[in-house]
Design a protein around this motif. Structure first.
Motif, PDB file in Angstrom:
ATOM      1  N   SER A   1       0.841  -1.193   0.000  1.00  0.00           N
ATOM      2  CA  SER A   1       0.000   0.000   0.000  1.00  0.00           C
ATOM      3  C   SER A   1       0.877   1.244   0.000  1.00  0.00           C
ATOM      4  CB  SER A   1      -0.939   0.010   1.216  1.00  0.00           C
ATOM      5  OG  SER A   1      -0.187   0.048   2.410  1.00  0.00           O
TER       6      SER A   1
ATOM      7  N   GLU B   1      -4.885   9.175  -6.707  1.00  0.00           N
ATOM      8  CA  GLU B   1      -5.200   7.889  -7.324  1.00  0.00           C
ATOM      9  C   GLU B   1      -4.295   7.571  -8.516  1.00  0.00           C
ATOM     10  OE1 GLU B   1      -7.175   4.309  -8.571  1.00  0.00           O
ATOM     11  OE2 GLU B   1      -6.770   5.320  -6.668  1.00  0.00           O
TER      12      GLU B   1
ATOM     13  N   ARG C   1      -1.241   5.675  -7.428  1.00  0.00           N
ATOM     14  CA  ARG C   1      -1.440   4.244  -7.187  1.00  0.00           C
ATOM     15  C   ARG C   1      -1.431   3.465  -8.492  1.00  0.00           C
ATOM     16  NH1 ARG C   1      -4.888   0.610  -7.861  1.00  0.00           N
ATOM     17  NH2 ARG C   1      -6.428   2.029  -8.748  1.00  0.00           N
TER      18      ARG C   1
ATOM     19  N   GLU D   1       1.171   0.492  -9.559  1.00  0.00           N
ATOM     20  CA  GLU D   1       0.666  -0.831  -9.930  1.00  0.00           C
ATOM     21  C   GLU D   1       1.141  -1.225 -11.331  1.00  0.00           C
ATOM     22  OE1 GLU D   1      -3.465  -2.558  -8.758  1.00  0.00           O
ATOM     23  OE2 GLU D   1      -3.710  -1.601 -10.712  1.00  0.00           O
TER      24      GLU D   1
ATOM     25  N   VAL E   1      -2.427  -3.041  -5.228  1.00  0.00           N
ATOM     26  CA  VAL E   1      -1.885  -1.834  -4.601  1.00  0.00           C
ATOM     27  C   VAL E   1      -3.046  -0.978  -4.116  1.00  0.00           C
ATOM     28  CG1 VAL E   1      -0.381   0.171  -4.899  1.00  0.00           C
ATOM     29  CG2 VAL E   1       0.038  -1.909  -6.234  1.00  0.00           C
TER      30      VAL E   1
ATOM     31  N   LEU F   1      -4.243   2.711  -1.799  1.00  0.00           N
ATOM     32  CA  LEU F   1      -3.910   3.926  -1.066  1.00  0.00           C
ATOM     33  C   LEU F   1      -4.474   3.787   0.340  1.00  0.00           C
ATOM     34  CD1 LEU F   1      -4.695   6.859  -3.527  1.00  0.00           C
ATOM     35  CD2 LEU F   1      -2.494   5.777  -3.078  1.00  0.00           C
TER      36      LEU F   1
ATOM     37  N   SER G   1      -4.676  -2.497   3.954  1.00  0.00           N
ATOM     38  CA  SER G   1      -4.710  -2.526   2.495  1.00  0.00           C
ATOM     39  C   SER G   1      -5.346  -3.805   1.976  1.00  0.00           C
ATOM     40  CB  SER G   1      -3.279  -2.401   1.947  1.00  0.00           C
ATOM     41  OG  SER G   1      -3.255  -2.591   0.556  1.00  0.00           O
TER      42      SER G   1
END
Length: 383
Positions: A44, A56, A59, A63, A77, A79, A218
């Protein structure tokens, strides 16, 4: 197959720039512990709470670079955000430089974390089945409660939130790995008509899960929000025992319709059950009631009843604190045998006495859910 290491993952993540556009997310200390199992990478990224939605793309970038690594089968993955991150994380430093911040109000960061808890599309209600300690039969109760709700005509799923000791693969006799949609959304496993998700489907049964809080958070939220549950009337969450990270994550970030507390009759178990009950009350999650498990034992050869762990303690506790008493489940060899065999009693002996007890408990729980709609209380942001 190429063996992926944590060091290789972190080295790859150094190519992903943080919010300041100068340092990587690794250098900024934003990456949680990395866990790797069967070619899949889990981690995470901790961000300030008020910037979770804005970050976002960060992330997605992390990923993407991990999925492109040779030997990686997939990446999950998330947040994660909390108030400490908002105040202390290096990622928070460049916030004033973001353009849209200049025409916003200075009080916005304090207001954002009060966003209502985010529900799961398609799921009508989410309930937690919890206990203050292990060994009281919570998971067995959870799976038979879920099957009881289904037997009463509801569409039901079950989420195994016990990251460290997942039980659902064995209790429901499910093996194998779930498939993914577009490399991200997971199709739940299924048996006896229940849709099921568990960490036990993603790692080997003997793998030790050595995770700190951010990774637990996560994994739980991904198993909840990134699973194709479809349309469900109710999702039953089998919580791990105690009052740790998993319980707080579910209570603070998920709009629970309520919690069912499982305890055995003796005082020692009830002391721990009170702790779990008080935790849910403190975070304003309704307690739907208490189940007294292993309430009594009837010898199969003589019919003599024995109160091995005492009797009636959970009922008295429910009356004392003013919550519903949901029922007494006896201690029987059938419950143990069918649980070990992956053929829960409500499914394998639906017309039996014990199955009837579970269905009655399920009916009371559903009635309580109707009186306690999901709450939209303040929560930590998760996107």
């Amino acid at each position: 197959m190429t063996e992926i290491t944590k060091e290789q993952v972190l080295e790859t993540l150094k190519t992903v720039r943080g919010p300041d556009l100068e340092h990587s997310i690794v250098e900024l200390g934003m990456v949680s512990d990395v866990f790797i199992s069967d070619g899949k990478v889990y981690f995470s990224i901790t961000v300030p709470a008020e910037r979770a939605k804005e970050l976002e793309p960060l992330r997605l970038a992390a990923e993407r670079v991990i999925k492109e690594m040779p030997g990686v089968k997939g990446a999950l993955v998330a947040l994660t955000a909390d108030k400490k991150a908002a105040a202390n994380a290096p990622a928070a430093r460049p916030a004033p430089q973001v353009d849209h911040g200049h025409h916003g109000h200075s009080h916005a960061p304090q207001q954002q974390p009060r966003t209502a808890k985010i529900g799961v599309p398609g799921i009508g209600a989410i309930i937690a089945v919890a206990s203050g300690k292990g060994g009281v039969g919570k998971s067995t109760t959870a799976v038979n409660l879920a099957l009881g709700l289904q037997a009463n005509g509801l569409r039901v799923g079950i989420l195994d939130a016990d990251i460290y000791g997942p039980s659902m693969p064995r209790l429901l006799k499910i093996s194998g790995r779930p498939t993914q949609i577009d490399g991200r959304i997971i199709n739940p496993m299924e048996n006896y008509g229940l849709k099921v998700m568990s960490m036990g489907f993603l790692v080997d049964e003997e793998t030790a899960m050595i995770w700190r809080g951010p990774m637990v958070q996560s994994a739980l939220l991904q198993m909840l929000r990134e699973v194709a549950w479809g349309e469900l009337d109710i999702l039953v969450v089998d919580m791990p025992p105690g009052t740790g990270d998993a319980q707080l994550t579910m209570a603070q970030q998920v709009p629970l319709a309520g919690a069912v507390i499982v305890s055995t009759p003796q005082d020692l178990a009830l002391i721990d059950a009170r702790k779990g009950l008080n935790m849910f009350r403190k975070v304003e999650v309704p307690v739907l009631g208490i189940v007294e498990n292993m309430s009594y034992f009837v010898a199969p050869d003589t019919g003599t009843r024995y109160d091995i762990f005492g009797h009636g303690g959970a009922r008295r506790e429910a009356e004392r604190i003013g919550v519903p008493f949901l029922g007494e489940v006896p201690l029987t060899m059938n419950i143990r045998e069918t649980s070990d065999a992956g053929t829960p009693l409500v499914a394998s002996d639906p017309n039996g006495i014990v199955a009837g007890i579970y269905r009655a408990i399920a009916a009371k729980v559903w009635e309580q859910v109707g009186e306690n709609p999901q709450r939209a209380a303040p929560a930590i942001v998760f996107e």
